[in-house]
Design a protein around this motif. Structure first.
Motif, mmCIF file in Angstrom:
data_model
loop_
_atom_site.group_PDB
_atom_site.id
_atom_site.type_symbol
_atom_site.label_atom_id
_atom_site.label_comp_id
_atom_site.label_asym_id
_atom_site.label_seq_id
_atom_site.Cartn_x
_atom_site.Cartn_y
_atom_site.Cartn_z
ATOM 1 N N VAL A 13 0.839 -1.199 0.000
ATOM 2 C CA VAL A 13 0.000 0.000 0.000
ATOM 3 C C VAL A 13 0.876 1.252 0.000
ATOM 4 O O VAL A 13 0.577 2.235 -0.692
ATOM 5 N N SER A 14 1.978 1.223 0.734
ATOM 6 C CA SER A 14 2.875 2.383 0.772
ATOM 7 C C SER A 14 3.444 2.688 -0.613
ATOM 8 O O SER A 14 3.624 3.852 -0.968
ATOM 9 N N PHE A 21 1.127 9.882 -5.020
ATOM 10 C CA PHE A 21 1.685 11.171 -4.606
ATOM 11 C C PHE A 21 2.654 11.707 -5.644
ATOM 12 O O PHE A 21 2.592 12.867 -6.041
ATOM 13 N N PHE A 22 3.567 10.857 -6.114
ATOM 14 C CA PHE A 22 4.573 11.271 -7.087
ATOM 15 C C PHE A 22 3.922 11.695 -8.401
ATOM 16 O O PHE A 22 4.302 12.698 -9.011
ATOM 17 N N LEU A 24 0.864 12.908 -8.833
ATOM 18 C CA LEU A 24 0.218 14.202 -8.608
ATOM 19 C C LEU A 24 1.239 15.335 -8.529
ATOM 20 O O LEU A 24 1.012 16.423 -9.064
ATOM 21 N N LEU A 25 2.373 15.062 -7.887
ATOM 22 C CA LEU A 25 3.416 16.077 -7.759
ATOM 23 C C LEU A 25 3.984 16.455 -9.123
ATOM 24 O O LEU A 25 4.115 17.639 -9.441
ATOM 25 N N VAL A 26 4.290 15.464 -9.951
ATOM 26 C CA VAL A 26 4.824 15.726 -11.287
ATOM 27 C C VAL A 26 3.815 16.515 -12.112
ATOM 28 O O VAL A 26 4.172 17.485 -12.797
ATOM 29 N N SER A 27 2.547 16.125 -12.052
ATOM 30 C CA SER A 27 1.508 16.840 -12.797
ATOM 31 C C SER A 27 1.409 18.297 -12.352
ATOM 32 O O SER A 27 1.293 19.199 -13.190
ATOM 33 N N PHE A 28 1.460 18.530 -11.062
ATOM 34 C CA PHE A 28 1.376 19.887 -10.532
ATOM 35 C C PHE A 28 2.559 20.735 -10.993
ATOM 36 O O PHE A 28 2.390 21.883 -11.415
ATOM 37 N N VAL A 29 3.754 20.162 -10.942
ATOM 38 C CA VAL A 29 4.950 20.901 -11.356
ATOM 39 C C VAL A 29 4.895 21.220 -12.850
ATOM 40 O O VAL A 29 5.195 22.342 -13.263
ATOM 41 N N GLU A 30 4.495 20.246 -13.670
ATOM 42 C CA GLU A 30 4.383 20.494 -15.112
ATOM 43 C C GLU A 30 3.384 21.613 -15.405
ATOM 44 O O GLU A 30 3.659 22.497 -16.216
#
Length: 85
Positions: A13-14, A21-22, A24-30
């Protein structure tokens, strides 16, 4: 808790949470870079120029990232989907 499917490697699960999380983070940064920084910087040149230029830069970075692993790829011109050769 372990998530697994028959024939696939077990995934904790982790690991799933890290992947989500990763992603979503990449999408946000792009989005921040291409729709925020580049698009807003180019807006004084005109909306059409800003949108086309930022879109081309976005496409180029993804095409270059696809070839960074050393494998040749062919890209379909309409949507830049990589196909392994």
């Amino acid at each position: 808790m372990i998530i697994g499917l028959k024939g696939f490697q077990e995934i904790r699960v982790s690991e799933v949470l890290f992947f989500i999380f990763f992603t979503l983070l990449v999408s946000f940064v792009e989005e921040s870079i291409y729709r925020g920084l580049i698009l807003k910087t180019l807006l004084p040149k005109g909306v059409k120029t800003a949108v086309i230029t930022s879109s081309l830069l976005f496409s180029l970075t993804h095409m270059c990232a696809g070839s960074a692993d050393g494998e040749e790829r062919q890209y379909h011109s309409a949507d830049s989907i990589p196909f392994r050769t």
